[in-house]
Scaffold this active site. Sequence first.
Site, PDB file in Angstrom:
ATOM      1  N   HIS A  64       5.224   0.846  -6.155  1.00  0.00           N
ATOM      2  CA  HIS A  64       5.183  -0.400  -5.388  1.00  0.00           C
ATOM      3  C   HIS A  64       3.754  -0.940  -5.346  1.00  0.00           C
ATOM      4  O   HIS A  64       2.784  -0.178  -5.250  1.00  0.00           O
ATOM      5  CB  HIS A  64       5.737  -0.189  -3.978  1.00  0.00           C
ATOM      6  CG  HIS A  64       7.235  -0.221  -3.940  1.00  0.00           C
ATOM      7  ND1 HIS A  64       7.983   0.381  -2.956  1.00  0.00           N
ATOM      8  CD2 HIS A  64       8.133  -0.809  -4.780  1.00  0.00           C
ATOM      9  CE1 HIS A  64       9.270   0.174  -3.187  1.00  0.00           C
ATOM     10  NE2 HIS A  64       9.387  -0.537  -4.291  1.00  0.00           N
ATOM     11  N   ASP A  66       1.812  -2.382  -3.241  1.00  0.00           N
ATOM     12  CA  ASP A  66       0.833  -2.080  -2.182  1.00  0.00           C
ATOM     13  C   ASP A  66       0.252  -0.674  -2.320  1.00  0.00           C
ATOM     14  O   ASP A  66      -0.615  -0.287  -1.539  1.00  0.00           O
ATOM     15  CB  ASP A  66       1.439  -2.303  -0.787  1.00  0.00           C
ATOM     16  CG  ASP A  66       2.703  -1.493  -0.536  1.00  0.00           C
ATOM     17  OD1 ASP A  66       3.498  -1.280  -1.482  1.00  0.00           O
ATOM     18  OD2 ASP A  66       2.918  -1.070   0.614  1.00  0.00           O
ATOM     19  N   ASP A 209       5.794   6.801   0.289  1.00  0.00           N
ATOM     20  CA  ASP A 209       6.860   6.193   1.081  1.00  0.00           C
ATOM     21  C   ASP A 209       8.112   7.065   0.956  1.00  0.00           C
ATOM     22  O   ASP A 209       8.443   7.539  -0.129  1.00  0.00           O
ATOM     23  CB  ASP A 209       7.144   4.768   0.584  1.00  0.00           C
ATOM     24  CG  ASP A 209       6.008   3.816   0.939  1.00  0.00           C
ATOM     25  OD1 ASP A 209       4.981   4.275   1.455  1.00  0.00           O
ATOM     26  OD2 ASP A 209       6.165   2.604   0.681  1.00  0.00           O
ATOM     27  N   HIS A 268       0.479   3.653   7.366  1.00  0.00           N
ATOM     28  CA  HIS A 268       1.387   2.732   6.667  1.00  0.00           C
ATOM     29  C   HIS A 268       2.285   1.996   7.663  1.00  0.00           C
ATOM     30  O   HIS A 268       3.500   1.984   7.563  1.00  0.00           O
ATOM     31  CB  HIS A 268       2.243   3.547   5.664  1.00  0.00           C
ATOM     32  CG  HIS A 268       2.960   2.718   4.638  1.00  0.00           C
ATOM     33  ND1 HIS A 268       4.224   2.196   4.843  1.00  0.00           N
ATOM     34  CD2 HIS A 268       2.606   2.316   3.398  1.00  0.00           C
ATOM     35  CE1 HIS A 268       4.631   1.540   3.766  1.00  0.00           C
ATOM     36  NE2 HIS A 268       3.657   1.590   2.875  1.00  0.00           N
TER      37      HIS A 268
END
EC number: 3.1.26.11
Lengths: 341, 341
Positions: A64, A66, A209, A268
């Site tokens: 991803h 980010d 994540d 995060h």
Amino acid sequence: MDLLFLGTSSGTPTRARNVSGLGLLEETGKGWYLVDCGEGTQHQLLRTPLSLHELRGLFITHVHGDHCYGLPGLLASAGMLGRKAPLEIIAPAGIEPWLRSTFSLSQTYLSFELVFRACETLGPWHCGTLKVEAVALSHRVPSYGYRFTEARPDPRLDIDRLDRHGIPRGPIWGRLVRGEDVEHEGRILRADDYVLFTREPRRIVVGGDNDRPELLAEACRDAQVLVHEATYTQSIADKAGETFGHSTAASVAAFAQSIGLPNLVLTHFSARYQADPARGLSIEDVRAEAASHYQGELYLAHDFARLRLGRDGTLMLVAPPQRRAGSAVSDSAAGSGAGTV
Amino acid sequence: MDLLFLGTSSGTPTRARNVSGLGLLEETGKGWYLVDCGEGTQHQLLRTPLSLHELRGLFITHVHGDHCYGLPGLLASAGMLGRKAPLEIIAPAGIEPWLRSTFSLSQTYLSFELVFRACETLGPWHCGTLKVEAVALSHRVPSYGYRFTEARPDPRLDIDRLDRHGIPRGPIWGRLVRGEDVEHEGRILRADDYVLFTREPRRIVVGGDNDRPELLAEACRDAQVLVHEATYTQSIADKAGETFGHSTAASVAAFAQSIGLPNLVLTHFSARYQADPARGLSIEDVRAEAASHYQGELYLAHDFARLRLGRDGTLMLVAPPQRRAGSAVSDSAAGSGAGTV
């Protein structure tokens, strides 16, 4: 071993938090490792003592934006600064062709070699002074956590053995204790055969994540610290009816409690959680929710927070070095840090 | 029309200057255009009143990373903010496949359409309220400048003609003066046939990286402003024995003088030129060199500098709006701005 947070926001940057980036520093304070590299990570580094010349390994948890859009610029800048040492990049396999095509488009020719290792197939492996293992997690795209273990905790020579093997005192002993294999009288002396480690290694687990913290249970065994995303609070996730592949403060905290983890660092955060509660939901909501599920040491990261894991396994906040008055991001960090860490 | 500088450093960001990005704002203060998008441009935007919802066109001068690495993150953030309007991207042809493959890698699905136009083949063309032309420059890679011309400067109805053609007063006139073509009694009335423009349009030329400023001579005809890189001073370029495809302050200033350009804005400075001369070469060296070759109005850009081109063709510094005490980048801008603009 220090953790220096370079970005603690999920998805998009805010004025107070950049997207993901985390420095892991050797005790010498010189060599370091980077976990994730969101856009602007190289800008954040300008506000720290960290040098791109001393970066020993770069770890990406998933593809991803980010977590990886800062890679091309950071590497290009390392090149413009004249880095020569090869750099190991441990990342999902798709990162390598993307980076190579990005450099091809922009006609960027680095002054140093990139050595890629796909985290999908990474076995236990050494990078710099660390042993590293990758752990598959659960997210909208394949995502990984990394377990970093100090490879040589306080080495001491096994003098009995050296004497039994007739290895004379002198420079050879010095090289062995520093971890060098040495040739002696026609044979190779392996440092690990003549060195004893006098304490338990420090272990830090950094998750990507992930909506199933329990996937890190084995990796967290004997670890002193877990750094994990807590994008939402449970109440917000319940309202939305889904977590978009993320964890809540409650779910991570309950997991940490269940395994008796001594130190939990959350990061995060969704931009909805503000340092100033008058402006929206508060980061203190995240803290309160986690604290209600976890009795260990709890930290909420903010940009430029620096935590030190001591040899005795305790984690503590390191006072940031004195900053120049009027320095730009120091103000921002101080602002966002109110009440966190 | 305002120019709002988002990045004024060449190659790598510094603590005071980001890499290239320049906002061009419509007089309404709402719609705007972005020229170049180095890494961190979206971060800089967080310190300005500009919204990604109101971005009307995005122009890239060339494929070097310090001019385009911020694109994926900026566009992804626009998507996460819920932008729906299609966005025109005018850029070298290689940018489109790179962006598409970047979004494919990172599994980024935008909420709006990207409409690409290759600057290599761009004829005179309208974007928002501007007429745009691209000009090929000279650099290590193909590089372009853009000439922006106000398309409808102070429109006024041609009442004689409307009366001659028997077009009745009323809503039709209002639509025509706003630039809308109107259907009336079975035929299309073209707005441009019934509107007179009562002053010269404003024209701004923004160069990409370029070592031959004279290639912009034709584009600068009747332009009030040229924004051009001045990466080095001539003395440094002479010492290095080359300019790496860049212009010096002297060469750009001499060109501007030769064509009688009223306003010259220099940007894209090598990091060796510091705001604080005690720390190295000074940005004042750049100013002094340019001033010795140019008698018009000279500006040296810094991050967050905002210049306004009035209807009368004068360019002036706009006082930045009052900023929150302790705001991060405002301090930085103030620091870097000492002695510039």
